[in-house]
Design a protein around this motif. Structure first.
Motif, mmCIF file in Angstrom:
data_model
loop_
_atom_site.group_PDB
_atom_site.id
_atom_site.type_symbol
_atom_site.label_atom_id
_atom_site.label_comp_id
_atom_site.label_asym_id
_atom_site.label_seq_id
_atom_site.Cartn_x
_atom_site.Cartn_y
_atom_site.Cartn_z
ATOM 1 N N SER A 234 -8.824 -0.003 3.015
ATOM 2 C CA SER A 234 -7.438 0.390 3.280
ATOM 3 C C SER A 234 -7.269 0.828 4.725
ATOM 4 O O SER A 234 -6.325 0.414 5.400
ATOM 5 C CB SER A 234 -7.010 1.528 2.349
ATOM 6 N N GLN B 91 -11.626 -4.131 -5.599
ATOM 7 C CA GLN B 91 -11.685 -2.713 -5.942
ATOM 8 C C GLN B 91 -10.480 -2.292 -6.785
ATOM 9 O O GLN B 91 -10.588 -1.450 -7.664
ATOM 10 C CB GLN B 91 -11.797 -1.880 -4.668
ATOM 11 N N PHE C 69 -10.378 -5.218 -1.016
ATOM 12 C CA PHE C 69 -9.426 -4.261 -1.577
ATOM 13 C C PHE C 69 -8.986 -4.705 -2.970
ATOM 14 O O PHE C 69 -8.926 -3.901 -3.901
ATOM 15 C CB PHE C 69 -8.202 -4.121 -0.666
ATOM 16 N N TYR D 87 0.823 -1.209 0.000
ATOM 17 C CA TYR D 87 0.000 0.000 0.000
ATOM 18 C C TYR D 87 0.860 1.263 0.000
ATOM 19 O O TYR D 87 0.647 2.173 -0.804
ATOM 20 C CB TYR D 87 -0.916 -0.026 1.224
ATOM 21 N N MET E 152 -12.001 2.810 -2.108
ATOM 22 C CA MET E 152 -10.871 1.987 -1.680
ATOM 23 C C MET E 152 -10.312 2.375 -0.315
ATOM 24 O O MET E 152 -9.641 1.569 0.322
ATOM 25 C CB MET E 152 -9.762 2.014 -2.733
#
Length: 163
Positions: A115, A141, A138, A55, A111
């Motif tokens: 997250s 998406q 996630f 991420y 999102m």
């Protein structure tokens, strides 16, 4: 804007490369994220920490490449519009530029929910039973999000190579 004409090939290359780089980056993340799934039953927190690295790595690069791409595409659309208001190229560039913010809104509005929850799991001392569902959510998406730069790159290729 005639002073920009010598730079149009470079701007076209930047626009296409930027969108395809981000498309590839997002697709790689989408394809690699399921490799974390087997870690979840052993340690949801470790799985969330692995996702967290992914991420933050993407958060450090994708927005900047998107911004540079958007500026290049917008400039190309303006130059093409001023060259010939009735021609198709400026409309293609404008369509490509118009798609990019939809991807940004998707990230911010959709999102960020999983997250934020995954980041909480990665930072918490407890274990979360819903980590696998969050990772899958996630990733689903991300599957939609990654289409935007691919379409923008395709439109850029079409506008560059077709005219």
């Amino acid at each position: 804007m005639s002073f920009l004409h010598p730079y149009l090939p470079m701007l076209k290359g930047l626009a296409i490369a930027g969108s395809l780089i981000n498309g590839g980056t997002l697709t790689s993340g989408y394809r690699l994220l399921p490799s974390i799934y087997p870690t979840v039953p052993k340690s949801p927190k470790d799985a969330a920490k692995q996702w967290e690295y992914f991420y933050w790595s993407m958060s450090a690069t994708v927005p900047w490449v998107d911004l540079a791409t958007f500026i290049a595409i917008g400039t190309l659309g303006c130059v093409e519009y001023q060259s010939d208001k009735t021609a198709l190229p400026w409309k293609i560039w404008a369509s490509a530029a118009g798609l990019m913010p939809i991807g940004w809104v998707w990230v911010r509005q959709v999102m960020l929910v999983p997250s934020g929850k995954l980041l909480d799991v990665a930072k918490s001392s407890g274990e979360s039973k819903q980590t696998l569902d969050l990772l899958k959510d996630f990733n689903a998406q991300m599957g939609f999000r990654m289409m935007f730069p691919w379409v923008v790159g395709g439109l850029g290729l079409w506008a560059s190579l077709g005219f």
